[in-house]
Write a protein that holds these residues in place. Sequence first.
Motif, PDB file in Angstrom:
ATOM      1  N   LEU A  82      62.321  -2.241  26.856  1.00 47.84           N
ATOM      2  CA  LEU A  82      63.536  -1.953  26.091  1.00 47.84           C
ATOM      3  C   LEU A  82      64.580  -1.306  26.989  1.00 47.84           C
ATOM      4  O   LEU A  82      65.753  -1.700  27.006  1.00 47.84           O
ATOM      5  CB  LEU A  82      63.198  -1.022  24.925  1.00 47.84           C
ATOM      6  CG  LEU A  82      64.383  -0.600  24.072  1.00 47.84           C
ATOM      7  CD1 LEU A  82      64.771  -1.728  23.147  1.00 47.84           C
ATOM      8  CD2 LEU A  82      64.081   0.649  23.281  1.00 47.84           C
ATOM      9  N   PHE A  85      66.047  -3.913  29.607  1.00 43.97           N
ATOM     10  CA  PHE A  85      67.010  -4.873  29.068  1.00 43.97           C
ATOM     11  C   PHE A  85      68.239  -4.195  28.477  1.00 43.97           C
ATOM     12  O   PHE A  85      69.354  -4.694  28.594  1.00 43.97           O
ATOM     13  CB  PHE A  85      66.332  -5.766  28.025  1.00 43.97           C
ATOM     14  CG  PHE A  85      65.457  -6.803  28.652  1.00 43.97           C
ATOM     15  CD1 PHE A  85      66.008  -7.852  29.357  1.00 43.97           C
ATOM     16  CD2 PHE A  85      64.072  -6.708  28.569  1.00 43.97           C
ATOM     17  CE1 PHE A  85      65.203  -8.810  29.959  1.00 43.97           C
ATOM     18  CE2 PHE A  85      63.258  -7.654  29.164  1.00 43.97           C
ATOM     19  CZ  PHE A  85      63.827  -8.709  29.861  1.00 43.97           C
ATOM     20  N   ASN A  86      68.031  -3.032  27.872  1.00 47.46           N
ATOM     21  CA  ASN A  86      69.188  -2.348  27.296  1.00 47.46           C
ATOM     22  C   ASN A  86      70.125  -1.852  28.390  1.00 47.46           C
ATOM     23  O   ASN A  86      71.340  -2.038  28.322  1.00 47.46           O
ATOM     24  CB  ASN A  86      68.740  -1.180  26.417  1.00 47.46           C
ATOM     25  CG  ASN A  86      69.921  -0.477  25.781  1.00 47.46           C
ATOM     26  OD1 ASN A  86      70.968  -1.088  25.584  1.00 47.46           O
ATOM     27  ND2 ASN A  86      69.769   0.802  25.493  1.00 47.46           N
ATOM     28  N   TRP A 165      62.124  -9.430  19.865  1.00 46.72           N
ATOM     29  CA  TRP A 165      62.718  -8.681  20.976  1.00 46.72           C
ATOM     30  C   TRP A 165      64.199  -8.964  21.089  1.00 46.72           C
ATOM     31  O   TRP A 165      65.010  -8.042  21.214  1.00 46.72           O
ATOM     32  CB  TRP A 165      62.012  -9.009  22.293  1.00 46.72           C
ATOM     33  CG  TRP A 165      60.894  -8.048  22.532  1.00 46.72           C
ATOM     34  CD1 TRP A 165      59.578  -8.242  22.321  1.00 46.72           C
ATOM     35  CD2 TRP A 165      61.036  -6.692  22.988  1.00 46.72           C
ATOM     36  NE1 TRP A 165      58.865  -7.117  22.615  1.00 46.72           N
ATOM     37  CE2 TRP A 165      59.738  -6.137  23.030  1.00 46.72           C
ATOM     38  CE3 TRP A 165      62.120  -5.885  23.351  1.00 46.72           C
ATOM     39  CZ2 TRP A 165      59.491  -4.831  23.430  1.00 46.72           C
ATOM     40  CZ3 TRP A 165      61.877  -4.579  23.764  1.00 46.72           C
ATOM     41  CH2 TRP A 165      60.579  -4.065  23.791  1.00 46.72           C
ATOM     42  N   LEU A 169      67.119  -6.217  20.595  1.00 44.61           N
ATOM     43  CA  LEU A 169      67.932  -5.899  21.778  1.00 44.61           C
ATOM     44  C   LEU A 169      69.424  -6.109  21.521  1.00 44.61           C
ATOM     45  O   LEU A 169      70.258  -5.341  22.008  1.00 44.61           O
ATOM     46  CB  LEU A 169      67.480  -6.727  22.981  1.00 44.61           C
ATOM     47  CG  LEU A 169      66.263  -6.155  23.709  1.00 44.61           C
ATOM     48  CD1 LEU A 169      65.756  -7.123  24.755  1.00 44.61           C
ATOM     49  CD2 LEU A 169      66.612  -4.805  24.357  1.00 44.61           C
ATOM     50  N   SER A 233      67.636   4.977  26.006  1.00 43.49           N
ATOM     51  CA  SER A 233      66.818   3.823  25.611  1.00 43.49           C
ATOM     52  C   SER A 233      65.392   4.265  25.336  1.00 43.49           C
ATOM     53  O   SER A 233      64.781   3.857  24.355  1.00 43.49           O
ATOM     54  CB  SER A 233      66.783   2.776  26.725  1.00 43.49           C
ATOM     55  OG  SER A 233      68.065   2.391  27.089  1.00 43.49           O
ATOM     56  N   THR A 252      56.862  -4.860  19.138  1.00 46.82           N
ATOM     57  CA  THR A 252      58.021  -4.065  19.541  1.00 46.82           C
ATOM     58  C   THR A 252      57.743  -2.571  19.398  1.00 46.82           C
ATOM     59  O   THR A 252      58.653  -1.768  19.273  1.00 46.82           O
ATOM     60  CB  THR A 252      59.255  -4.424  18.695  1.00 46.82           C
ATOM     61  OG1 THR A 252      58.940  -4.230  17.326  1.00 46.82           O
ATOM     62  CG2 THR A 252      59.691  -5.841  18.931  1.00 46.82           C
TER      63      THR A 252
END
Lengths: 302, 279, 367
Positions: A82, A85-86, A165, A169, A233, A252
């Motif tokens: 997470l 990607f965030n 996901w 996201l 995050s 998740t």
Amino acid sequence: MDIPRTLRRRRAPDLANAAIFLGPALVVILAVTVYPLARSITTGFTDRVFGYQDYSFVGLANFTRMAHDPLFWQAVCNSARLAFFNVGGSLLLGLLLALLLHAGRRYRAVFRCLLFLPWVLPSMVISLMFRWLYNDMYGWANYILLKHGLISSPTHLLAAGDTAWTGILVPIVWCYYPFVMLVLLAALQSINPAYYEAAAIDGASRWHSFRYITMPLLRPVIAVVIILETIWSLTSFDLVYLLTGGGPANATLTLSLYIYKQGFVSKWLGYSSALATVMFLALLALTLAYFWVINRSQIYED
Amino acid sequence: MKTRRLTTSVIQMVTLSAVTAVLLFPLLLTLLTSLKPAEEIITTAPALFPRHWTLDNYRTLFALRDFPRYLWNSLLVASLTAAATTVIAAMAAYALVWMRFPGKRAMGRSVFFTYMFPDILLVIPLFMVCYELALLDTRTALVLTYLSLSLPFGIWLLKSYFESIPVSILEAARLDGCSEFQCLWKVVLPVAMPAVAAVAVLTFVMGWSEYLYANTLITTNANRTIAIGLQTLAGYHRTDYGLLAAAGIVMVAPVVVFFLAVQKYLVEGLAFSTTKRPE
Amino acid sequence: MAEVRLVHVHKVFDNGAHVLHDITMEVGDGEFVVLLGPSGCGKTTVLRLIAGLEDITTGEIFIGGRRVNDVPPKDRDIAMVFQDYALYPHMTVYENIAFGLRMRGMARAELQRRVVDTARVLDILDLLQRKPHQVSGGERQRVALARAIVREPKVFLLDEPLSNLDAKLRGHMRAELHRLYRSLGATIIYVTHDQTEAMTLGTRIVVLRDGVVQQVDTPRGVYEKPVNTFVASFIGTPPMNLFPACLVQEQGEFLLRHQDGGLALPAAKASAAHLRPWLGSTVIAGIRPEHACLHTASPAMGKGLPGTVEMVERTGAESFVAVRTGYGSMVVRVPPDLPVSLSSPVLLTFDAEHVHLFDAGSQMRIL
């Protein structure tokens, strides 16, 4: 001509005043932050279960249990995923928007304000919006995906592991990019335009200016932003919890959610607190990194 | 040259507008959905704009017995949090910037440290403490625990702003005969008004929107804030999306209004205070 | 009005920096004393100690005979004008001026009368309803002065009040300050690094360097009899020329010998008893640009210091010529119309009446 130390009269500190002015803040911070944190850490070494008065200290048992707990490792991986990607997504989007805003002088203030909006929206409302967008019957996401033949039949994005996901996201990046945009825009605006003029006289192209002036000057700010966004995050809870609740089938489940579930669903306060302690240590490291970066960089100084 | 500049400007404008439209689409959609009748919402071929504009969803919403109560609870909790945070943070920031006492630097830094503790780390021990003090399911518990989120931030933002005020103004005030309280009240607060307003507004918005603490510390419907109220509504009216969208818009409205009111300073203060070297 | 006395004052900051060393000075009632020195010499610290904004480390400060070491700033009956004026940005000019009186609980009518009177004196009556950011730099300066004057304090402390103004306005405000000082008859302590301000405004000047008082004298005294080479070179534009020379006695006459000849010191000034200890040793000679004379080269030049023209600086009313000599570069003031060309050989002579002598070791004044 030195004066002996004993003769020196130091200015009396404003102790009484400082106590009055700082007292309330200190009391509150001690009561609602420091004390609970200490409680959390000590509880992590017990087998306390909510609803039972008796508990005993079990040493590192919770931590050894954690080492053999596949869900814990899955949660850690999910948190890292997470965060990765965030941070990546919001940094990219935020940087692009900052550059766009910086270039478009005229309506900058208006657009900056509009584009910043997602940051202040309540997570409850964001989750409602996206749940509706993702609705498998009437949602716009399905409507658009179906219309363009990207999916063949209506699906609920949050119902399958891999699409879930994407599903979480998108809103998370959506509410984290504004901060990046804002900070980078401020940094861009603080760059002395004379640098660009000097570069133009030296024959630099726009790309060169960006590559050799803008990016190096933004780098310290970007470092700070990356650390802050990583912290946020890792600790983000609301959106994941409200959108998927960690599902489907723990796909998740992040560390934040696992802490919550162990504490409030399974009522294992001891184990949950031990998990929180692990997160605390990670945050401590990141916070120290933040201070380190911010102290050695020359941000906003000409 | 001139036409070229004009074209660039138009291209920038169009790009920015398009990007903004895409990014604000969820919010826009929610707003428009709240103005649609049910049959236009529950459809597999949705249109963006309502064919029949209606306020029915809002009427139904405010006719619900609990909804005004949620709003009132949120208003109460958020205002109290904002007021307490602003007063306490202003005094603390004043001391941290302009008073002399041992350990001042360390104290200033530890404030920022506590700013880094997220709600998820504190929610379990805070729950335990509230349970022991019989504060569970009270709005007092919410105000107190919200201070853990807002106070470090408030102190930090005000401290950064205060540091930009020339110390000579304060010295002039002292020479003019002000006590420390008068310095804060008559000189520092008026000068730092934008920062003070930003802290008050941000704290209010935080208290208004907060989810995790409200969800764990409040257990009965009577004390629910709007965030949890919305969740409750979503449970009862799962399919009535027009109603939920209306509730979402009602919850968002004060946030947006307040944000617009202080955005100029907020935006600067936020960028400045998080990336500058701490004293 | 009152006198201010500092007795053996030291200041050591919390970080250990010892910024003031044994400052002892007295400012008489109604005097305009200027603290002058390069930046970082501690002059502002002296002012802040008198104001009570900093605590003194050791020593004592008296204002009007009262020991004020432990008196808080607001009770010292002083007013201060800050370098950045420190006007309250959220108050109007009127409120700025009135604030100090209001904090002391003055009745409304009396307060209004005094504010208006002061504003009239400083010619800012029509600015009273504006905010500080709506008035110009020079006007802000007047407001800051008004805020100090309205309190009718015993002592005024002014910290580089003119440094934020442009050159023209500075000259104007300098005259204005002088006029105010005359009409108020106040005790003023004024900090500056600008020697023009010091020379034109002060009744006395205190020259500070690295936290040590170098000289306390009238502007004239400081200029004409600098106690050491620091003061000699700090005061005066361009600064005094300093060069080493050997002091000898020939035929009863004191001579400053340099490699190209010698300069006789006037008998009236140089007494044998006074100069004897330095005979035969090197001393530092000083001569101001206006006391040196430039002779364009001719083969039959008499005694003098030969050199070549290095640079000519024409300011309009006068010109300054830098001459490279065996003792380094020396600056001479010449009439504006004197034709001098670069690199041409010249001869320098000095007006012996105005030669200063300093000890080479201690740098202190001999003559």
